[in-house]
Design a protein around this motif. Structure first.
Motif, PDB file in Angstrom:
ATOM      1  N   ARG A 105      -2.150   4.446   8.103  1.00  9.84           N
ATOM      2  CA  ARG A 105      -2.693   3.557   7.059  1.00  9.84           C
ATOM      3  C   ARG A 105      -3.140   4.320   5.824  1.00  9.84           C
ATOM      4  O   ARG A 105      -3.125   3.779   4.725  1.00  9.84           O
ATOM      5  N   GLY A 106      -3.549   5.560   5.999  1.00 12.29           N
ATOM      6  CA  GLY A 106      -4.036   6.340   4.874  1.00 12.29           C
ATOM      7  C   GLY A 106      -2.985   7.154   4.152  1.00 12.29           C
ATOM      8  O   GLY A 106      -3.265   7.762   3.127  1.00 12.29           O
ATOM      9  N   LEU A 107      -1.769   7.190   4.672  1.00  8.58           N
ATOM     10  CA  LEU A 107      -0.725   8.028   4.076  1.00  8.58           C
ATOM     11  C   LEU A 107      -0.230   7.501   2.739  1.00  8.58           C
ATOM     12  O   LEU A 107      -0.137   6.298   2.531  1.00  8.58           O
ATOM     13  N   ILE A 108       0.097   8.418   1.872  1.00 10.63           N
ATOM     14  CA  ILE A 108       0.724   8.117   0.585  1.00 10.63           C
ATOM     15  C   ILE A 108       2.161   8.595   0.690  1.00 10.63           C
ATOM     16  O   ILE A 108       2.413   9.736   1.087  1.00 10.63           O
ATOM     17  N   THR A 109       3.100   7.736   0.368  1.00  9.89           N
ATOM     18  CA  THR A 109       4.517   8.063   0.443  1.00  9.89           C
ATOM     19  C   THR A 109       4.979   8.698  -0.856  1.00  9.89           C
ATOM     20  O   THR A 109       4.631   8.219  -1.930  1.00  9.89           O
TER      21      THR A 109
END
Length: 126
Positions: A105-109
């Motif tokens: 949920r916290g990842l930035i792509t």
């Protein structure tokens, strides 16, 4: 024995390209019993059908260096960018402060397009 042979697969979170923006699969794990530096595993060939036994280990630090295995220089650059954007999230997971769901949920792509919604830090609505 290589590093991957020492990893309990139950400690791994598999992230396909659609979750990272990278052209390869990434395996993120918790520290477990590791006494080494924080790291993740990166597939050496593109696509979602990657073999973790052919993965490279990349340190989660400012240098993002490959500590085991080989990766294409352009892929190393992209992985460094992605780990830089997600260092806090990845290190929280490594240290066991978050579970896999919280980490994802916290990842930035990363994306070649600066307008990509995940890269701006905005959540993606499914």
């Amino acid at each position: 024995m290589s590093g991957v042979e020492q990893i309990d697969p139950y400690l791994l979170s598999v992230l396909f390209a659609r979750e990272t923006g990278l052209p390869v699969t990434v395996w993120v794990r918790t520290r477990g019993t590791s006494s080494g530096p924080a790291n993740l595993m990166v597939a050496t060939s593109p696509g979602d059908r990657a073999d973790m036994y052919e993965a490279a280990f990349v340190a989660l630090g400012p240098e993002g260096q490959v500590v085991e295995g080989c990766l294409d220089p352009d892929l190393i650059k992209a992985v460094k960018r992605w780990t830089g954007l997600n260092a806090g999230c990845l290190l929280d997971h490594w240290d066991g402060r978050t579970d896999s769901v919280e980490m994802v949920r916290g990842l930035i792509t990363v994306s070649s397009s600066p307008a990509h919604p995940r890269e701006s830090g905005d959540p993606v609505v499914s």
